[in-house]
Design a protein around this motif. Structure first.
Motif, PDB file in Angstrom:
ATOM      1  N   PRO A   2       0.823  -1.223   0.000  1.00  0.00           N
ATOM      2  CA  PRO A   2       0.000   0.000   0.000  1.00  0.00           C
ATOM      3  C   PRO A   2       0.852   1.265   0.000  1.00  0.00           C
ATOM      4  O   PRO A   2       0.503   2.249  -0.648  1.00  0.00           O
ATOM      5  N   ARG A  22       2.128   1.824  -3.526  1.00  0.00           N
ATOM      6  CA  ARG A  22       1.059   2.346  -4.391  1.00  0.00           C
ATOM      7  C   ARG A  22       0.831   3.827  -4.116  1.00  0.00           C
ATOM      8  O   ARG A  22       0.624   4.621  -5.023  1.00  0.00           O
ATOM      9  N   ARG A  23       0.843   4.175  -2.822  1.00  0.00           N
ATOM     10  CA  ARG A  23       0.646   5.577  -2.457  1.00  0.00           C
ATOM     11  C   ARG A  23       1.783   6.408  -3.045  1.00  0.00           C
ATOM     12  O   ARG A  23       1.569   7.467  -3.616  1.00  0.00           O
ATOM     13  N   ASP A  24       3.021   5.946  -2.912  1.00  0.00           N
ATOM     14  CA  ASP A  24       4.157   6.713  -3.426  1.00  0.00           C
ATOM     15  C   ASP A  24       4.052   6.890  -4.935  1.00  0.00           C
ATOM     16  O   ASP A  24       4.324   7.959  -5.463  1.00  0.00           O
ATOM     17  N   ASP A  76      -2.683   9.964   4.805  1.00  0.00           N
ATOM     18  CA  ASP A  76      -1.837   9.414   3.741  1.00  0.00           C
ATOM     19  C   ASP A  76      -0.490   8.960   4.277  1.00  0.00           C
ATOM     20  O   ASP A  76       0.090   8.000   3.783  1.00  0.00           O
ATOM     21  N   TYR A  77       0.059   9.668   5.246  1.00  0.00           N
ATOM     22  CA  TYR A  77       1.361   9.344   5.832  1.00  0.00           C
ATOM     23  C   TYR A  77       1.205   9.293   7.355  1.00  0.00           C
ATOM     24  O   TYR A  77       0.489  10.105   7.932  1.00  0.00           O
ATOM     25  N   ALA A 107      -6.902  -1.844   3.544  1.00  0.00           N
ATOM     26  CA  ALA A 107      -6.490  -0.895   2.503  1.00  0.00           C
ATOM     27  C   ALA A 107      -5.074  -0.394   2.714  1.00  0.00           C
ATOM     28  O   ALA A 107      -4.336  -0.165   1.759  1.00  0.00           O
ATOM     29  N   LYS A 108      -4.683  -0.219   3.984  1.00  0.00           N
ATOM     30  CA  LYS A 108      -3.435   0.455   4.261  1.00  0.00           C
ATOM     31  C   LYS A 108      -2.289  -0.472   4.641  1.00  0.00           C
ATOM     32  O   LYS A 108      -1.129  -0.083   4.607  1.00  0.00           O
ATOM     33  N   ILE A 109      -2.636  -1.676   5.078  1.00  0.00           N
ATOM     34  CA  ILE A 109      -1.602  -2.587   5.571  1.00  0.00           C
ATOM     35  C   ILE A 109      -1.602  -3.825   4.701  1.00  0.00           C
ATOM     36  O   ILE A 109      -2.589  -4.524   4.590  1.00  0.00           O
ATOM     37  N   GLY A 110      -0.428  -4.076   4.083  1.00  0.00           N
ATOM     38  CA  GLY A 110      -0.383  -5.031   2.980  1.00  0.00           C
ATOM     39  C   GLY A 110      -0.203  -6.492   3.319  1.00  0.00           C
ATOM     40  O   GLY A 110      -0.700  -7.348   2.591  1.00  0.00           O
ATOM     41  N   LEU A 165      -7.386   4.643  -4.952  1.00  0.00           N
ATOM     42  CA  LEU A 165      -6.483   3.656  -4.354  1.00  0.00           C
ATOM     43  C   LEU A 165      -7.227   2.708  -3.422  1.00  0.00           C
ATOM     44  O   LEU A 165      -6.769   1.603  -3.176  1.00  0.00           O
ATOM     45  N   TYR A 166      -8.355   3.165  -2.896  1.00  0.00           N
ATOM     46  CA  TYR A 166      -9.056   2.381  -1.868  1.00  0.00           C
ATOM     47  C   TYR A 166     -10.527   2.161  -2.219  1.00  0.00           C
ATOM     48  O   TYR A 166     -11.417   2.602  -1.491  1.00  0.00           O
TER      49      TYR A 166
END
Lengths: 240, 240
Positions: A152, A155-157, B120-121, B152-155, B220-221
């Motif tokens: 993730p 992808r964000r980067d 986002d960060y 969504a955020k943790i792969g 992205l999500y």
């Protein structure tokens, strides 16, 4: 435009000339018809496709200047690239992108639509430029991004910083499989990899079907892959 | 409770005071209205940084308030109310037309961690502060949008397991290793905030269109957007 060579058992498709290899309708048609030629070649079940390019660019994306003169061409280019990516997903042989120059936006999507991405490390970058140039990103591009970039954060980067990803960074991020000194070395490595694969593997038909299953989500977005497992013929992508 | 300041291009949202910054319906309403304010004042180059004072970023929902309802069903209703009313906060952050950065001054647990992950960060401290999804320990089930955000955020499945199923209090270094936060290189709250300000200024310098940024972020999500009812504005054909 686009040339086709046979190198032993390997097919090498090259985007020719020193330009940006912008994915305009003509080039897209040329690539698709080359892929059709490859598919109908009798050795195709025991082969590998390598896609590469001349010059500074792998591909700098859609022909935006053309789209500006005629907006309906943007719909056409998108439809043609979708079909091309669907072809690359169903093609019954492994595919290798030997990225020897910049690949931006649609050009980056094209590179990533190959099973293996080999890239030169001395120059060039992968660049999803849309954030920088204020282009909306089609949903099907995001399906490719999700399928090919696992982390993730990566992808964000790629999408939210419009990162210019060099080969080394690409390897770290899991987008690029391996990096090489220069363009010639990258193509040589692709050929070596291709030959290795050809030696190891059996028929290609199953490979193509397997890849379709793996990349089902992308196929659904490009051509409306249906539940029975056959690739849909109609392009349901234009939900205008 | 919660303030919004402007520092050049940067919006700084702070959870004020020395307490646990628990989310009570009033806090949630305040956060929502401040996010709305940031959105309405946003322009090219705007960035949001969210942080807190004291030992806690946030320790989650105000469960004590839920308990004072007097009955089991009363408590359950109050909890449900907070869970439902927090959804728009996550949605607002997904939709915010500017990059968002969480500067974790201290502990982030349950809904407090969800608030952090909605950015986002995420930057955290190395020396202090843990991430803790407490639900498994206190016997609360996970709202669907919480799990969707984690997915969504943790792969990796290992990271998701550690976060959701282990009841572990995860410190900075481990959080970076698991891919939950971007960096945990700082030895103080001021250090984290300064680092986020530096990143914020770098992103602000790009002068991106907030509308394009938000649209790419949402794309992205897609699963999370669906659950939150956030329109991802899918572009079937790009405006090239």
């Amino acid at each position: 435009m686009c040339s086709l060579e046979k190198h032993g058992r390997l097919f090498i498709l090259k985007l020719t000339g020193d330009g940006e290899h912008r994915l305009n309708p003509t080039l897209l048609d040329s690539i698709r018809s080359t892929i059709n030629k490859i598919r109908s070649d009798q050795s195709s079940s025991q082969s590998v496709l390598i896609t590469t390019s001349d010059g500074k660019f792998f591909s700098n994306g859609y022909d935006l200047a053309l789209a500006e003169t005629n907006p309906s061409l943007s719909v056409l280019m998108d439809a043609k690239l979708r079909s091309l990516v669907a072809d690359l997903i169903s093609i019954p042989m492994p595919t290798i992108a030997a990225v020897t120059g910049h690949a931006s936006a649609a050009g980056c999507i094209l590179a990533m639509s190959h099973d293996y991405v080999l890239m030169r490390r001395d120059r060039g970058f992968l660049y999803m430029s849309e954030l920088d140039i204020e282009l909306k990103v089609p949903a099907w591009f995001m399906a490719v991004i999700r399928a090919k970039i696992g982390s993730p954060a990566a992808r964000r980067d790629v999408m939210l910083t419009a990162a210019k990803v060099t080969a080394e960074k690409g390897v770290e991020m899991g987008i690029v499989d391996s990096a090489y000194g220069n363009a010639a070395e990258t193509v040589e490595a692709a050929v070596r990899l291709g030959e290795e694969i050809v030696m190891r593997r059996g028929g290609g038909h199953v490979y193509g079907k397997m890849r379709e299953t793996l990349l089902r989500e992308v196929l659904v977005h490009t051509i409306g892959f249906d539940e029975t497992g056959s690739s849909g013929v109609q392009n349901t992508g234009s939900k205008l | 409770m919660c303030t919004l300041e402007k520092r050049g291009d940067l919006f700084l949202l702070t959870l004020t005071g020395d307490g646990e910054h628990r989310f009570h319906p009033d806090t949630i309403a305040t956060i929502l209205s401040l996010l709305d304010q940031a959105k309405s004042q946003s322009k090219r180059g705007s960035v949001l940084i969210t942080t807190g004072h004291g030992k806690f970023f946030s320790n989650g929902f105000d469960l004590a308030w839920a308990q004072t309802a007097g009955s089991k069903t009363g408590a359950a209703n109050r909890l449900h109310q907070m869970v439902e009313s927090f959804k728009p906060v996550v949605a607002a952050l997904l939709d915010l037309p500017m990059p968002t950065i969480a500067a974790l001054n201290g502990h982030a647990a349950a809904a407090g961690l969800i608030l952090a992950l909605s950015h986002d960060y995420v930057f955290m401290r190395k020396d202090r502060g843990v991430l803790y999804m407490s639900e498994v320990d206190i016997g609360l089930s996970m709202p669907e949008y919480f799990s969707a955000l984690v997915r969504a955020k943790i792969g990796t499945s290992a990271a998701r397991r550690e976060l959701l199923l282990s009841g572990k209090k995860i410190r900075g270094e481990e959080a970076v290793g698991l891919g939950i936060v971007d960096t945990a290189a700082y030895d103080s709250a001021e250090g984290v905030v300064e680092a986020t300000v530096r990143l914020g200024e770098k992103l602000a310098g790009k002068k991106w269109s907030g509308e394009v940024y938000a649209s790419i972020r949402k794309s992205l999500y897609p699963e999370l957007c669906g659950i939150l009812g956030v329109e991802a504005r899918v572009f079937a054909t790009p405006k090239l």
